[in-house]
Design a protein around this motif. Structure first.
Motif, PDB file in Angstrom:
ATOM      1  N   GLY A  71       7.206  39.546  36.682  1.00  0.00           N
ATOM      2  CA  GLY A  71       7.964  40.703  35.962  1.00  0.00           C
ATOM      3  C   GLY A  71       9.057  41.110  36.882  1.00  0.00           C
ATOM      4  N   VAL A  72       8.978  41.139  38.252  1.00  0.00           N
ATOM      5  CA  VAL A  72       9.774  41.557  39.238  1.00  0.00           C
ATOM      6  C   VAL A  72      11.359  40.987  38.989  1.00  0.00           C
ATOM      7  CG1 VAL A  72      10.398  42.149  41.656  1.00  0.00           C
ATOM      8  CG2 VAL A  72       7.827  42.235  41.141  1.00  0.00           C
ATOM      9  N   LEU A  73      11.489  39.759  38.802  1.00  0.00           N
ATOM     10  CA  LEU A  73      12.914  39.116  38.802  1.00  0.00           C
ATOM     11  C   LEU A  73      13.397  39.430  37.358  1.00  0.00           C
ATOM     12  CD1 LEU A  73      12.261  35.395  39.749  1.00  0.00           C
ATOM     13  CD2 LEU A  73      13.746  37.064  40.835  1.00  0.00           C
ATOM     14  N   ALA A  74      12.642  39.474  36.198  1.00  0.00           N
ATOM     15  CA  ALA A  74      13.073  40.298  35.035  1.00  0.00           C
ATOM     16  C   ALA A  74      13.609  41.809  34.972  1.00  0.00           C
ATOM     17  CB  ALA A  74      11.753  40.005  33.979  1.00  0.00           C
ATOM     18  N   ASP A  75      13.252  42.428  35.801  1.00  0.00           N
ATOM     19  CA  ASP A  75      13.483  43.739  35.987  1.00  0.00           C
ATOM     20  C   ASP A  75      14.605  43.842  37.310  1.00  0.00           C
ATOM     21  OD1 ASP A  75      13.965  46.600  36.764  1.00  0.00           O
ATOM     22  OD2 ASP A  75      11.658  46.914  36.383  1.00  0.00           O
ATOM     23  N   ARG A  76      15.830  43.878  36.711  1.00  0.00           N
ATOM     24  CA  ARG A  76      17.079  43.992  37.606  1.00  0.00           C
ATOM     25  C   ARG A  76      16.827  45.048  38.878  1.00  0.00           C
ATOM     26  NH1 ARG A  76      22.117  45.747  38.590  1.00  0.00           N
ATOM     27  NH2 ARG A  76      23.450  44.411  39.557  1.00  0.00           N
ATOM     28  N   GLU A  77      16.339  46.065  38.549  1.00  0.00           N
ATOM     29  CA  GLU A  77      16.329  47.098  39.338  1.00  0.00           C
ATOM     30  C   GLU A  77      15.250  47.027  40.472  1.00  0.00           C
ATOM     31  OE1 GLU A  77      18.416  49.808  39.877  1.00  0.00           O
ATOM     32  OE2 GLU A  77      19.654  48.673  38.413  1.00  0.00           O
ATOM     33  N   ALA A  78      14.003  46.577  39.778  1.00  0.00           N
ATOM     34  CA  ALA A  78      12.839  46.141  40.770  1.00  0.00           C
ATOM     35  C   ALA A  78      13.306  45.367  41.630  1.00  0.00           C
ATOM     36  CB  ALA A  78      11.557  46.003  39.739  1.00  0.00           C
ATOM     37  N   HIS A  79      13.792  44.254  41.101  1.00  0.00           N
ATOM     38  CA  HIS A  79      14.340  43.067  42.407  1.00  0.00           C
ATOM     39  C   HIS A  79      15.173  43.687  43.428  1.00  0.00           C
ATOM     40  CE1 HIS A  79      16.178  38.897  42.704  1.00  0.00           C
ATOM     41  NE2 HIS A  79      14.904  39.029  43.511  1.00  0.00           N
ATOM     42  N   MET A  80      16.055  44.302  42.851  1.00  0.00           N
ATOM     43  CA  MET A  80      17.164  44.760  43.889  1.00  0.00           C
ATOM     44  C   MET A  80      16.294  45.846  44.941  1.00  0.00           C
ATOM     45  SD  MET A  80      20.563  45.438  41.662  1.00  0.00           S
ATOM     46  CE  MET A  80      21.287  46.243  43.266  1.00  0.00           C
ATOM     47  N   ARG A  81      15.312  46.647  44.219  1.00  0.00           N
ATOM     48  CA  ARG A  81      14.545  47.307  45.251  1.00  0.00           C
ATOM     49  C   ARG A  81      13.837  46.455  46.402  1.00  0.00           C
ATOM     50  NH1 ARG A  81      13.761  50.345  40.441  1.00  0.00           N
ATOM     51  NH2 ARG A  81      11.517  49.511  40.479  1.00  0.00           N
ATOM     52  N   HIS A  82      13.237  45.548  45.901  1.00  0.00           N
ATOM     53  CA  HIS A  82      12.498  44.591  46.928  1.00  0.00           C
ATOM     54  C   HIS A  82      13.649  44.003  47.752  1.00  0.00           C
ATOM     55  CE1 HIS A  82       9.795  41.824  48.234  1.00  0.00           C
ATOM     56  NE2 HIS A  82      10.332  40.531  47.786  1.00  0.00           N
ATOM     57  N   GLN A  83      14.677  43.709  47.240  1.00  0.00           N
ATOM     58  CA  GLN A  83      15.809  43.060  48.117  1.00  0.00           C
ATOM     59  C   GLN A  83      16.152  44.249  49.320  1.00  0.00           C
ATOM     60  OE1 GLN A  83      18.678  41.700  45.301  1.00  0.00           O
ATOM     61  NE2 GLN A  83      18.065  39.452  45.808  1.00  0.00           N
ATOM     62  N   ASP A  84      16.356  45.377  49.097  1.00  0.00           N
ATOM     63  CA  ASP A  84      16.615  46.624  49.876  1.00  0.00           C
ATOM     64  C   ASP A  84      15.599  46.601  50.771  1.00  0.00           C
ATOM     65  OD1 ASP A  84      18.945  46.846  48.301  1.00  0.00           O
ATOM     66  OD2 ASP A  84      18.209  48.403  47.071  1.00  0.00           O
ATOM     67  N   LEU A  85      14.432  46.671  50.338  1.00  0.00           N
ATOM     68  CA  LEU A  85      13.200  46.820  51.224  1.00  0.00           C
ATOM     69  C   LEU A  85      13.113  45.821  52.290  1.00  0.00           C
ATOM     70  CD1 LEU A  85      10.528  48.216  51.988  1.00  0.00           C
ATOM     71  CD2 LEU A  85       9.188  46.775  50.315  1.00  0.00           C
ATOM     72  N   MET A  86      13.232  44.341  51.717  1.00  0.00           N
ATOM     73  CA  MET A  86      13.549  43.460  52.836  1.00  0.00           C
ATOM     74  C   MET A  86      14.691  43.723  54.142  1.00  0.00           C
ATOM     75  SD  MET A  86      13.097  39.676  50.893  1.00  0.00           S
ATOM     76  CE  MET A  86      13.228  38.882  52.653  1.00  0.00           C
ATOM     77  N   GLN A  87      15.800  44.266  53.699  1.00  0.00           N
ATOM     78  CA  GLN A  87      16.880  44.471  54.461  1.00  0.00           C
ATOM     79  C   GLN A  87      16.297  45.436  55.557  1.00  0.00           C
ATOM     80  OE1 GLN A  87      19.847  43.123  54.893  1.00  0.00           O
ATOM     81  NE2 GLN A  87      20.366  42.185  53.274  1.00  0.00           N
TER      82      GLN A  87
END
Length: 257
Positions: A71-87
Motif C-alpha cells: 500500500g505504500v507505493l500506491a500512496d504517493r505521500e507515504a512513499h515520499m515520506r519513506h524516501q525522505d526517511l531514508m535520506q
C-alpha cells in the motif's frame, strides 16, 4: 526488534539489522529504528566507532518490496515520506561524530548498497554481492546512490554500475577502492572488530574532527578545502587536551627510530 544494539568492544557500538527472514530489507519501522539508534549513539561521548551490519545471510537487500507493495507505493505521500526517511537516516550516519563502518556480508543491494555508501568505511566479505539494482526494475535511487557512488568511484565507472545494475563482489569492491578491506566470510566479523578497536585508540575529538575535515572538504574546491582544514586544525588545537601529548609522543617515536 528489527535493529539490535550491542557493545562488542570498548568504545565501539554495533547496530545490527535483524530481519534475516527478509534479508534485512528496510520497511518503515526498521528504518525509523535505525535512525533513532544512530541518533542515540551520535550523542554518546563514550562511543568512537559505529558498526552497521546485517544478521543472517545478508547485510541489507534494500527496501522491503513486499512492504512497499502492501500500500505504500500506491500512496504517493507515504512513499515520499519513506524516501525522505531514508535520506535522513543515511545523512545521520555521515553527520555522526563517530567513524562508521559498514560490515557487509551476503547482499548489499539497492537501498542496502546506498546504506553502505553512507558509511565512512566499508569492510566486505570477499564473496558479498554489492550493487545498485534500481535500473533493473526501472526505478531510481532514493537513498543517495546517484550522488555518493560517483563521488567514490568517479563518474564513468559509477555511471556504468548505476545504469547496468551490475553487481560487484566484495573482492571487486576492494579492488575498486569502494571497500577498504575484503575478508573471507569466516573472518569478516573479527576483521571488522580489529579495525574498530584500532580506530578507537585515537582521541574522540580528533576522530570527529578528521571526519568533518574530510567529508566537508570533499564538497569544496581545493583552495576552500585547504582553508577548512586549517580552520579545523585551529579549532582542534583550541579544544583538545590531547594535541600536545600526541605531538610529543610522535616526536619521541621518531627519535627512537
Amino acid at each position: 526488534m528489527s535493529v539490535l544494539i550491542d557493545t562488542p568492544a570498548a568504545q565501539v557500538r554495533r547496530l545490527t539489522l535483524n530481519r534475516p527472514q527478509r534479508m534485512n530489507a528496510l520497511d518503515g519501522s526498521t528504518l525509523a529504528m535505525l535512525r533513532d539508534a544512530i541518533s542515540e549513539c551520535a550523542g554518546r561521548g563514550d562511543v568512537k566507532v559505529l558498526i552497521i551490519r546485517g544478521s543472517g545471510k545478508a547485510f541489507c537487500a534494500g527496501n522491503d518490496l513486499k512492504w512497499l507493495a502492501s500500500g505504500v507505493l500506491a500512496d504517493r505521500e507515504a512513499h515520499m515520506r519513506h524516501q525522505d526517511l531514508m535520506q535522513e537516516t543515511f545523512l545521520a550516519l555521515e553527520a555522526a561524530p563517530q567513524i562508521v563502518l559498514a560490515s557487509v556480508n551476503g547482499y548489499a543491494l539497492a537501498g542496502g548498497f546506498e546504506l553502505a555508501l553512507a558509511c565512512d568505511i566499508v569492510i566486505a566479505d570477499e564473496a558479498a554481492q554489492l550493487g545498485d539494482e534500481h535500473m533493473r526494475r526501472d526505478l531510481l535511487p532514493s537513498g543517495g546512490g546517484s550522488q555518493r557512488l560517483p563521488r567514490k568511484l568517479g563518474l564513468p565507472r559509477a555511471m556504468y554500475y548505476l545504469v547496468t545494475g551490475r553487481r560487484m563482489s566484495g573482492r571487486e569492491a576492494a579492488a575498486l577502492g569502494l571497500a577498504a578491506q575484503a575478508f573471507p566470510a569466516a573472518q569478516l566479523e573479527a576483521g571488522t572488530l580489529a579495525l574498530a578497536r584500532d580506530i578507537a585508540r585515537a582521541d574522540a575529538l580528533a576522530l570527529s574532527a578528521m571526519k568533518q575535515m574530510v567529508r566537508r572538504g570533499m564538497e569544496l574546491p581545493l583552495t576552500e578545502g585547504l582553508r577548512h582544514e586549517r580552520w579545523m586544525q585551529h579549532r582542534y588545537r583550541t579544544l583538545s587536551p590531547s594535541l600536545e601529548a600526541g605531538v610529543l609522543g610522535f616526536g619521541k617515536e621518531l627519535a627512537g627510530t
